[in-house]
Scaffold this active site. Structure first.
Site, PDB file in Angstrom:
ATOM      1  N   GLU A  33     -11.233 -52.684 -11.141  1.00 25.63           N
ATOM      2  CA  GLU A  33     -11.902 -51.622 -10.376  1.00 25.63           C
ATOM      3  C   GLU A  33     -13.399 -51.835 -10.360  1.00 25.63           C
ATOM      4  O   GLU A  33     -14.021 -52.081 -11.400  1.00 25.63           O
ATOM      5  CB  GLU A  33     -11.576 -50.267 -11.003  1.00 25.63           C
ATOM      6  CG  GLU A  33     -11.286 -49.192  -9.992  1.00 25.63           C
ATOM      7  CD  GLU A  33     -10.031 -49.498  -9.186  1.00 25.63           C
ATOM      8  OE1 GLU A  33     -10.185 -49.810  -7.983  1.00 25.63           O
ATOM      9  OE2 GLU A  33      -8.931 -49.425  -9.718  1.00 25.63           O
ATOM     10  N   HIS A  34     -13.988 -51.784  -9.167  1.00 20.18           N
ATOM     11  CA  HIS A  34     -15.421 -51.987  -8.935  1.00 20.18           C
ATOM     12  C   HIS A  34     -15.847 -53.426  -9.227  1.00 20.18           C
ATOM     13  O   HIS A  34     -17.035 -53.727  -9.255  1.00 20.18           O
ATOM     14  CB  HIS A  34     -16.277 -50.999  -9.743  1.00 20.18           C
ATOM     15  CG  HIS A  34     -16.250 -49.596  -9.206  1.00 20.18           C
ATOM     16  ND1 HIS A  34     -17.278 -49.056  -8.475  1.00 20.18           N
ATOM     17  CD2 HIS A  34     -15.302 -48.631  -9.285  1.00 20.18           C
ATOM     18  CE1 HIS A  34     -16.968 -47.803  -8.135  1.00 20.18           C
ATOM     19  NE2 HIS A  34     -15.761 -47.533  -8.613  1.00 20.18           N
ATOM     20  N   GLY A 122      -8.825 -39.300   0.611  1.00 20.33           N
ATOM     21  CA  GLY A 122      -9.525 -38.856  -0.579  1.00 20.33           C
ATOM     22  C   GLY A 122      -8.757 -39.115  -1.860  1.00 20.33           C
ATOM     23  O   GLY A 122      -9.056 -38.547  -2.898  1.00 20.33           O
ATOM     24  N   ALA A 123      -7.776 -40.019  -1.796  1.00 17.17           N
ATOM     25  CA  ALA A 123      -6.929 -40.283  -2.955  1.00 17.17           C
ATOM     26  C   ALA A 123      -7.200 -41.652  -3.563  1.00 17.17           C
ATOM     27  O   ALA A 123      -6.599 -42.012  -4.558  1.00 17.17           O
ATOM     28  CB  ALA A 123      -5.459 -40.178  -2.558  1.00 17.17           C
ATOM     29  N   LEU A 125      -6.573 -44.515  -1.960  1.00 16.34           N
ATOM     30  CA  LEU A 125      -5.524 -45.425  -1.485  1.00 16.34           C
ATOM     31  C   LEU A 125      -5.920 -46.125  -0.189  1.00 16.34           C
ATOM     32  O   LEU A 125      -5.078 -46.704   0.488  1.00 16.34           O
ATOM     33  CB  LEU A 125      -4.208 -44.657  -1.298  1.00 16.34           C
ATOM     34  CG  LEU A 125      -3.661 -43.990  -2.568  1.00 16.34           C
ATOM     35  CD1 LEU A 125      -2.381 -43.231  -2.262  1.00 16.34           C
ATOM     36  CD2 LEU A 125      -3.429 -45.010  -3.675  1.00 16.34           C
ATOM     37  N   SER A 127      -7.309 -45.170   2.888  1.00 13.66           N
ATOM     38  CA  SER A 127      -7.003 -44.731   4.247  1.00 13.66           C
ATOM     39  C   SER A 127      -8.024 -45.282   5.233  1.00 13.66           C
ATOM     40  O   SER A 127      -7.671 -45.651   6.364  1.00 13.66           O
ATOM     41  CB  SER A 127      -6.972 -43.196   4.316  1.00 13.66           C
ATOM     42  OG  SER A 127      -8.188 -42.637   3.849  1.00 13.66           O
ATOM     43  N   GLU A 160     -17.704 -50.697   7.561  1.00 11.26           N
ATOM     44  CA  GLU A 160     -17.850 -49.631   6.567  1.00 11.26           C
ATOM     45  C   GLU A 160     -19.202 -49.712   5.865  1.00 11.26           C
ATOM     46  O   GLU A 160     -19.836 -48.689   5.588  1.00 11.26           O
ATOM     47  CB  GLU A 160     -16.712 -49.685   5.549  1.00 11.26           C
ATOM     48  CG  GLU A 160     -16.691 -48.477   4.651  1.00 11.26           C
ATOM     49  CD  GLU A 160     -15.314 -48.067   4.179  1.00 11.26           C
ATOM     50  OE1 GLU A 160     -15.248 -47.184   3.301  1.00 11.26           O
ATOM     51  OE2 GLU A 160     -14.308 -48.591   4.685  1.00 11.26           O
ATOM     52  N   ASP A 172     -10.211 -53.617  -0.313  1.00  7.97           N
ATOM     53  CA  ASP A 172      -9.340 -52.693   0.419  1.00  7.97           C
ATOM     54  C   ASP A 172      -8.893 -53.295   1.746  1.00  7.97           C
ATOM     55  O   ASP A 172      -7.712 -53.294   2.087  1.00  7.97           O
ATOM     56  CB  ASP A 172     -10.064 -51.374   0.669  1.00  7.97           C
ATOM     57  CG  ASP A 172     -10.437 -50.663  -0.621  1.00  7.97           C
ATOM     58  OD1 ASP A 172     -10.037 -51.138  -1.699  1.00  7.97           O
ATOM     59  OD2 ASP A 172     -11.138 -49.637  -0.545  1.00  7.97           O
TER      60      ASP A 172
END
Length: 381
Positions: A33-34, A122-123, A125, A127, A160, A172
């Site tokens: 993560e990150h 906002g989870a 995952l 989107s 993004e 992602d």
């Protein structure tokens, strides 16, 4: 009530049929993560939730969009600079069209687009990445643009970063573009090399939404990235991927204490990710369990991106799973979901245990999804 199929909605909105239907999956990150924007390693998989896009060229100079999930429309011209919309969802679509043009792929004509998806927002995952990749693939397909799956992912990331304003890494979008059924994908975020890693057959992928909502744009996500860049500059390297733990311990003097904590987490998380991929290949579940637990502790204590409710979910899941699987927060942080690798025979026990204790301890209601690893973006029809 059964929802109206997207092709039918397209016809209702634009009075003609679509020419292509695209599916792009969301993703869940199993570990790492990150690390992506630090040129490091991540181990995600694409999941059952997805964004669908129906598209057809329209012979005009306008892009017309219908978002079925909001019942809203957006329209913009290809002949004037593409500006941000006041509708956040629309900016991901505008951003991809803008990013394509920035990379030399100007649309030869306008398009009509209808979009819908079931990736929880906002989870954590992805989107937004699923939407970006779906739009990129849809445009690539209808105009036969010479773009690979990896390049479509890069276009989405560029949109993004530069148009939406979130400094996300490539994970992602690349997972949505290049996922493989039955596998996680070990991604080297510097070279963009991706290796399929079989997920042990005995484990289900359980995603548990904390229902602590969070958004990355305007959150502390960009702050964490800046702190990592500060640490990399301190060590004189392009990214923290280039610093070993020994080098960190020897050279951390003079580095801001907060940036040092962030850097230590990233350096260790990179190694954990490589170790986790190897553990999965060996079917070494106890090692995978330990690595996921260490990852969550690092996110909680050093990178400081978890949330008390998320920590509670990890604790509850781990109480049932033990060393037979693993659990950790997943996604950008500050809420969202946890991911748990759970033996199939323990799935119901984990659900029951969390249902019995999570709401009592946090006042929040969890939402549980059991997923299977999916292939990346595809043309459905």
């Amino acid at each position: 009530m059964t929802p109206t199929p997207l092709p039918q909605l397209f016809h209702q909105q634009f009075a003609r049929p679509h020419t292509a239907l695209i599916r792009a999956p969301g993703r869940v990150n199993l570990i790492g993560e990150h690390t992506d924007y630090n040129d490091g390693f991540v181990l995600p998989c694409a999941i059952d939730f997805a964004t669908h896009v129906a598209i057809a060229p329209n012979g005009s100079r306008s892009v017309r969009v219908y978002a079925a999930d909001y019942g809203e429309r957006d329209e913009f011209s290809l002949d004037t600079p593409i500006a941000p919309s006041d509708k956040q969802w629309a900016n991901y679509i505008r951003g991809v069209i803008w990013a394509l043009a920035e990379h030399g792929f100007r649309l030869p004509e306008g398009v009509d687009i209808a979009v819908s998806g079931n990736v929880p927002q906002g989870a954590g995952l992805s989107s937004s990445a699923a939407l970006e990749v779906a739009i990129g693939k849809a445009v690539q397909h209808v105009f036969r643009l010479p773009l690979s799956a990896t390049e479509i992912a890069q276009i989405g990331q560029y949109a993004e970063n530069r148009f939406v304003g979130c400094n996300c890494g490539i994970m992602d979008q690349l997972t949505s573009a290049r996922g493989e059924a039955g596998h996680a994908v070990l991604i080297d975020c510097r070279s963009l090399n991706a290796q399929a890693v079989p997920i042990p057959a005995g484990l289900a992928i359980m995603i548990i939404h904390s229902h602590v909502q969070r958004g990355l744009v305007g959150s502390e996500y960009n702050t964490r990235r800046a702190q990592c860049e500060t640490a990399a500059a301190h060590f004189g390297v392009p990214a923290l991927r280039d610093v070993s733990l020994a080098q960190f311990d020897a050279g951390k003097q003079g580095l801001d204490a907060t940036a040092a904590r962030r850097a230590r987490y990233i350096i260790q998380e990179n190694q954990r990710t490589l170790d986790a991929a190897e553990a999965m290949r060996r079917n070494d579940i106890p090692a995978l369990s330990r690595l996921m637990a260490e990852s969550h502790a690092g996110m909680r204590d050093e990178f400081e991106i978890t949330h008390p409710a998320v920590d509670t979910l990890v604790e509850l899941a781990s109480e049932i799973i033990g060393e037979r699987g693993g659990a950790r927060m997943t996604g950008g942080g500050f809420g969202g979901c946890i991911v748990a690798l759970v033996p199939h025979d323990l799935v119901d026990a984990v659900k029951t245990h969390i249902a019995a204790h999570y709401q009592t301890r946090t006042g929040l209601q969890e939402e549980v999804f059991v997923c299977t690893p999916q292939a990346g973006v595809s043309v459905v029809e």
